[in-house]
Design a protein around this motif. Structure first.
Motif, PDB file in Angstrom:
ATOM      1  N   PHE A 153       0.959  -1.286  -0.192  1.00  0.00           N
ATOM      2  CA  PHE A 153       0.180  -0.073   0.176  1.00  0.00           C
ATOM      3  C   PHE A 153       0.720   0.808  -0.451  1.00  0.00           C
ATOM      4  O   PHE A 153       2.677   1.164   0.284  1.00  0.00           O
ATOM      5  CB  PHE A 153      -1.496  -0.166   1.008  1.00  0.00           C
ATOM      6  CG  PHE A 153      -2.087  -1.037   1.792  1.00  0.00           C
ATOM      7  CD1 PHE A 153      -3.039  -1.129   0.407  1.00  0.00           C
ATOM      8  CD2 PHE A 153      -2.065  -2.681   1.933  1.00  0.00           C
ATOM      9  CE1 PHE A 153      -3.833  -1.706   0.481  1.00  0.00           C
ATOM     10  CE2 PHE A 153      -2.807  -3.116   1.709  1.00  0.00           C
ATOM     11  CZ  PHE A 153      -3.569  -3.249   0.869  1.00  0.00           C
ATOM     12  N   PRO A 154       0.559   2.292  -0.902  1.00  0.00           N
ATOM     13  CA  PRO A 154       1.216   3.216  -0.500  1.00  0.00           C
ATOM     14  C   PRO A 154       1.413   4.624   0.729  1.00  0.00           C
ATOM     15  O   PRO A 154       0.677   4.096   1.547  1.00  0.00           O
ATOM     16  CB  PRO A 154       0.767   4.635  -0.828  1.00  0.00           C
ATOM     17  CG  PRO A 154      -0.974   3.949  -1.099  1.00  0.00           C
ATOM     18  CD  PRO A 154      -0.660   2.475  -1.314  1.00  0.00           C
ATOM     19  N   ALA A 155       2.642   5.222   0.701  1.00  0.00           N
ATOM     20  CA  ALA A 155       2.083   5.797   2.558  1.00  0.00           C
ATOM     21  C   ALA A 155       0.973   6.645   2.516  1.00  0.00           C
ATOM     22  O   ALA A 155       0.280   6.627   3.377  1.00  0.00           O
ATOM     23  CB  ALA A 155       3.082   6.778   2.097  1.00  0.00           C
ATOM     24  N   ASP A 156       0.446   7.032   1.549  1.00  0.00           N
ATOM     25  CA  ASP A 156      -0.975   7.625   1.929  1.00  0.00           C
ATOM     26  C   ASP A 156      -1.944   7.458   0.285  1.00  0.00           C
ATOM     27  O   ASP A 156      -1.079   7.455  -0.440  1.00  0.00           O
ATOM     28  CB  ASP A 156      -0.906   9.544   1.970  1.00  0.00           C
ATOM     29  CG  ASP A 156      -0.190  10.359   0.565  1.00  0.00           C
ATOM     30  OD1 ASP A 156      -0.247  10.053  -0.369  1.00  0.00           O
ATOM     31  OD2 ASP A 156       0.965  10.658   0.534  1.00  0.00           O
ATOM     32  N   PHE A 157      -3.224   8.045   0.278  1.00  0.00           N
ATOM     33  CA  PHE A 157      -4.053   7.623  -0.542  1.00  0.00           C
ATOM     34  C   PHE A 157      -4.315   8.502  -1.229  1.00  0.00           C
ATOM     35  O   PHE A 157      -5.878   8.761  -2.157  1.00  0.00           O
ATOM     36  CB  PHE A 157      -5.411   6.822   0.312  1.00  0.00           C
ATOM     37  CG  PHE A 157      -4.775   5.199   0.164  1.00  0.00           C
ATOM     38  CD1 PHE A 157      -4.182   4.014  -0.489  1.00  0.00           C
ATOM     39  CD2 PHE A 157      -4.767   5.186   1.598  1.00  0.00           C
ATOM     40  CE1 PHE A 157      -4.620   3.191   0.197  1.00  0.00           C
ATOM     41  CE2 PHE A 157      -4.642   3.540   2.696  1.00  0.00           C
ATOM     42  CZ  PHE A 157      -4.207   2.892   1.676  1.00  0.00           C
ATOM     43  N   ASP A 158      -3.795  10.131  -0.971  1.00  0.00           N
ATOM     44  CA  ASP A 158      -4.469  11.020  -1.513  1.00  0.00           C
ATOM     45  C   ASP A 158      -4.943  12.021  -3.011  1.00  0.00           C
ATOM     46  O   ASP A 158      -5.452  12.004  -3.644  1.00  0.00           O
ATOM     47  CB  ASP A 158      -3.417  12.323  -1.359  1.00  0.00           C
ATOM     48  CG  ASP A 158      -3.069  12.522   0.356  1.00  0.00           C
ATOM     49  OD1 ASP A 158      -4.549  11.348   0.839  1.00  0.00           O
ATOM     50  OD2 ASP A 158      -2.376  13.421   0.677  1.00  0.00           O
ATOM     51  N   THR A 159      -3.841  10.561  -4.498  1.00  0.00           N
ATOM     52  CA  THR A 159      -3.944   9.932  -5.042  1.00  0.00           C
ATOM     53  C   THR A 159      -4.471   9.130  -5.631  1.00  0.00           C
ATOM     54  O   THR A 159      -5.386   9.248  -6.624  1.00  0.00           O
ATOM     55  CB  THR A 159      -2.825  10.324  -5.876  1.00  0.00           C
ATOM     56  OG1 THR A 159      -1.898   8.521  -5.458  1.00  0.00           O
ATOM     57  CG2 THR A 159      -1.522  11.099  -6.072  1.00  0.00           C
TER      58      THR A 159
END
Length: 264
Positions: free
Chosen positions: A113-119
């Motif tokens: 998983f990415p560090a955050d899901f903002d994109t």
């Protein structure tokens, strides 16, 4: 002598069981192939075998019923790109799989998983999710979401014209994808379908009422086929269990092997 009898007995019996399993696996493969043929014929030729046909203008689709329209995708699909940004915590995480668009289990996560899901981008119930890159290698390149959530921005999300059956569109593109028939649209080494090429592609469409009839017919046929596949799969599991039990019983002496049990 006894060990030899047991070995011969198990060799014969396990061979027979393995052959029975192989036959049922072939039957499952045929049922899956039949399902794809049913879908393909219904969404490109309709349900009336006597109807007059015309050239679709697309070599890999062939002829379609004369009364069907051929509509550019830009009139059917609308590109969506709504990023979730800092509100990602408010969204369910979705994924495109062989089972369609599913919710990811965040309590027991698999994969990276990415560090955050903002994109990540928003997906609404009824949206289409397409994987338009690495299409040839992707097991499933199209999904129709029945969930609200978010999905990686690498995928392409489309809304669909409310005057067209979403289920019909899904079956049509699922049929093309299952046979990887959209190869003429690929560009580059990664077999990517550019968004403008997809939107310029033309989809053959019957009337809305006929679309709904086709969907209903296909859904019934798929359900019947899936029941057959499930039945065969259950039989295979029972055969595997029987094989294990038989081996265990023979080597532990729970069944007595006699010369007559291994003779031709």
């Amino acid at each position: 002598m006894e060990q030899s009898l047991i070995a011969k007995f198990l060799d014969r019996k396990t061979t027979q069981i393995d052959e029975a399993i192989a036959i049922k696996e072939q039957q499952i493969a045929l049922l899956k192939e039949r399902k794809q043929i049913i879908i393909q014929k219904a969404v490109t030729q309709g349900l009336d075998p006597t109807v007059r046909m015309k050239d679709s203008g697309v070599d890999w689709i062939g002829e379609i019923p004369e009364r069907w329209d051929i509509v550019p995708n830009k009139k059917i699909f609308s590109l969506k790109k709504n990023l979730v940004g800092k509100k990602s915590a408010e969204y369910e995480l979705l994924s495109l799989t062989l089972r369609g668009v599913i919710k990811r289990d965040m309590e027991n996560p698999e994969g990276k998983f990415p560090a955050d899901f903002d994109t990540y981008q928003e997906v609404r119930d009824g949206d289409f999710v397409f994987c338009l890159f690495d299409v040839e290698e992707t097991p499933r390149a199209v999904g129709l979401s029945s969930h609200d959530g978010m999905i990686t921005g690498a995928y392409t999300v489309f809304g669909a014209d409310p005057g067209v059956s979403k289920e019909f569109l899904y079956l049509f593109y699922l049929s093309l994808d299952s046979r990887k028939m959209m190869r003429p649209l690929y560009k580059g080494l990664r077999n990517t379908i550019p968004k403008d090429a997809f939107l310029s592609f033309k989809t053959p469409l019957p009337s809305l009422s006929e679309q709904k009839k086709i969907v209903q017919f296909v859904e019934v046929a798929i359900k019947r086929t899936e029941l057959g596949i499930t039945h065969m799969s259950e039989q295979i599991e029972k055969l595997k269990e029987y094989k294990t039990t038989l081996i265990n019983s023979a080597v532990t002496g729970k069944i007595k092997i006699t010369p007559g049990m291994v003779e031709d």
